[in-house]
Design an enzyme around this catalytic site. Structure first.
Site, PDB file in Angstrom:
ATOM      1  N   GLU A 177       0.843  -1.199   0.000  1.00  0.00           N
ATOM      2  CA  GLU A 177       0.000   0.000   0.000  1.00  0.00           C
ATOM      3  C   GLU A 177       0.885   1.258   0.000  1.00  0.00           C
ATOM      4  O   GLU A 177       1.801   1.373   0.824  1.00  0.00           O
ATOM      5  CB  GLU A 177      -0.910   0.012   1.232  1.00  0.00           C
ATOM      6  CG  GLU A 177      -2.079   0.942   1.035  1.00  0.00           C
ATOM      7  CD  GLU A 177      -3.014   0.967   2.237  1.00  0.00           C
ATOM      8  OE1 GLU A 177      -3.896   1.832   2.260  1.00  0.00           O
ATOM      9  OE2 GLU A 177      -2.836   0.145   3.153  1.00  0.00           O
ATOM     10  N   ASP A 204       8.603   5.941  -6.767  1.00  0.00           N
ATOM     11  CA  ASP A 204       7.274   6.538  -6.631  1.00  0.00           C
ATOM     12  C   ASP A 204       7.332   7.917  -7.264  1.00  0.00           C
ATOM     13  O   ASP A 204       8.313   8.643  -7.085  1.00  0.00           O
ATOM     14  CB  ASP A 204       6.848   6.646  -5.161  1.00  0.00           C
ATOM     15  CG  ASP A 204       5.362   6.957  -5.057  1.00  0.00           C
ATOM     16  OD1 ASP A 204       4.567   6.325  -5.773  1.00  0.00           O
ATOM     17  OD2 ASP A 204       4.988   7.847  -4.275  1.00  0.00           O
ATOM     18  N   HIS A 246      11.503  13.493 -15.330  1.00  0.00           N
ATOM     19  CA  HIS A 246      11.857  13.310 -13.918  1.00  0.00           C
ATOM     20  C   HIS A 246      12.444  11.923 -13.649  1.00  0.00           C
ATOM     21  O   HIS A 246      13.376  11.784 -12.876  1.00  0.00           O
ATOM     22  CB  HIS A 246      10.617  13.548 -13.041  1.00  0.00           C
ATOM     23  CG  HIS A 246       9.401  12.802 -13.483  1.00  0.00           C
ATOM     24  ND1 HIS A 246       8.773  13.053 -14.678  1.00  0.00           N
ATOM     25  CD2 HIS A 246       8.704  11.794 -12.919  1.00  0.00           C
ATOM     26  CE1 HIS A 246       7.736  12.246 -14.811  1.00  0.00           C
ATOM     27  NE2 HIS A 246       7.684  11.467 -13.761  1.00  0.00           N
TER      28      HIS A 246
HETATM   29  P1  IMP Z   1       3.668   6.217 -10.197  1.00  0.00           P
HETATM   30  O1  IMP Z   1       3.896   6.364  -8.742  1.00  0.00           O
HETATM   31  O2  IMP Z   1       4.911   6.379 -11.013  1.00  0.00           O
HETATM   32  O3  IMP Z   1       2.911   4.977 -10.545  1.00  0.00           O
HETATM   33  O4  IMP Z   1       2.765   7.426 -10.691  1.00  0.00           O
HETATM   34  C1  IMP Z   1       1.673   7.987  -9.974  1.00  0.00           C
HETATM   35  C2  IMP Z   1       0.824   8.822 -10.913  1.00  0.00           C
HETATM   36  O5  IMP Z   1       1.606   9.820 -11.565  1.00  0.00           O
HETATM   37  C3  IMP Z   1       0.116   8.035 -12.017  1.00  0.00           C
HETATM   38  O6  IMP Z   1      -1.185   8.562 -12.173  1.00  0.00           O
HETATM   39  C4  IMP Z   1       0.920   8.309 -13.247  1.00  0.00           C
HETATM   40  O7  IMP Z   1       0.113   8.328 -14.389  1.00  0.00           O
HETATM   41  C5  IMP Z   1       1.494   9.695 -12.964  1.00  0.00           C
HETATM   42  N1  IMP Z   1       2.830   9.764 -13.584  1.00  0.00           N
HETATM   43  C6  IMP Z   1       3.988   9.279 -13.092  1.00  0.00           C
HETATM   44  N2  IMP Z   1       5.000   9.486 -13.969  1.00  0.00           N
HETATM   45  C7  IMP Z   1       4.428  10.102 -15.028  1.00  0.00           C
HETATM   46  C8  IMP Z   1       4.956  10.557 -16.269  1.00  0.00           C
HETATM   47  O8  IMP Z   1       6.134  10.409 -16.602  1.00  0.00           O
HETATM   48  N3  IMP Z   1       4.064  11.148 -17.093  1.00  0.00           N
HETATM   49  C9  IMP Z   1       2.757  11.328 -16.784  1.00  0.00           C
HETATM   50  N4  IMP Z   1       2.206  10.900 -15.673  1.00  0.00           N
HETATM   51  C10 IMP Z   1       3.041  10.289 -14.780  1.00  0.00           C
END
Ligand code: IMP
Length: 208
Positions: free
Chosen positions: A54, A83, A190
């Site tokens: 989680e 993350d 990023h």
């Molecule tokens: P995660 O923790 O990388 O899974 O991302 C969390 C949220 O941020 C998700 O809704 C992803 O779609 C968004 N996100 C993370 N990285 C990107 C990116 O490079 N482009 C667009 N959305 C991102």
């Protein structure tokens, strides 16, 4: 020797390479990890199927640590977790760690964001990725964070990528993430920036 069962070893089991379990079940992300780590002396493994952690931390770094430690404890191997999320200044830094939970799919997340920012002139935002590697004992070996500053566009632009890509514009590139090639996104993005910091530290750790 690992405790949990790691899937899909990408080299044979006699390999002298350092095993590293990728703490993710997102196939796009796993592919990105494999590409970004392809030059490293690592035997990349997948976390056990159905394993879930989680993500309830207050920061990206807390969530990345939590996932890396949980997968390392489960498998008895080094684990790498990330993350990421989008922080919008006019939304007091939100959705931040709630970026995935902001709406139920990418289209709705984008629609909600544009709706909340309707009429807002100041549209500064940044994307951040925290990466964490935990040892087989579940201790944090290294952590980095990569950040890209930009702004939220008024309308979606571009067809590549995923998530918030069509509405996040990197000012220095003059493009949204969704208008970038994979190579451009790995330079300006990023996640690419976080990996650029991770690689020299990981090299030192592996040779040390
Ligand atoms: P995660 O923790 O990388 O899974 O991302 C969390 C949220 O941020 C998700 O809704 C992803 O779609 C968004 N996100 C993370 N990285 C990107 C990116 O490079 N482009 C667009 N959305 C991102």
């Amino acid at each position: 020797m690992g405790k949990g069962i790691c899937r899909e070893s990408m080299t044979n089991s006699e390999s002298p390479l350092r095993p590293l379990v990728l703490a993710s079940s997102n196939s796009g992300k796993i592919q990105e990890f494999k590409n970004l780590l392809s030059s490293m002396p690592l035997n990349l493994l997948l976390q056990p199927e159905g394993f879930y952690v989680e993500e309830n931390g207050d920061t990206f770094s807390e969530n990345a640590q939590k996932k890396a430690i949980a997968v390392a404890n489960e498998t008895g191997e080094w684990a790498l977790a990330d993350d990421s999320g989008l922080c919008v200044k006019a939304l007091n830094g939100g959705p931040g760690v709630y970026s995935a939970r902001y709406a139920s799919n990418d289209q709705e997340r984008i629609a909600r964001m544009l709706n909340e920012l309707e009429g807002v002139i100041y549209r500064e935002a940044f994307f951040s990725t925290a990466l964490c590697i935990a040892s087989e004992e579940g201790e944090v070996l290294l952590e980095v964070e990569g950040v890209t500053h930009g702004e939220i566009t008024v309308k979606p632009k571009g067809n590549s990528g995923f998530g918030y890509d069509p509405i996040f514009r990197v000012k220095s590139a003059g493009l949204t993430y969704a208008e970038m090639s994979l190579l451009q996104k790995s330079i300006y993005g990023h996640r690419g920036r976080a990996f650029m910091q991770l690689k020299p530290k990981l090299k030192r750790l592996l040779s040390g």
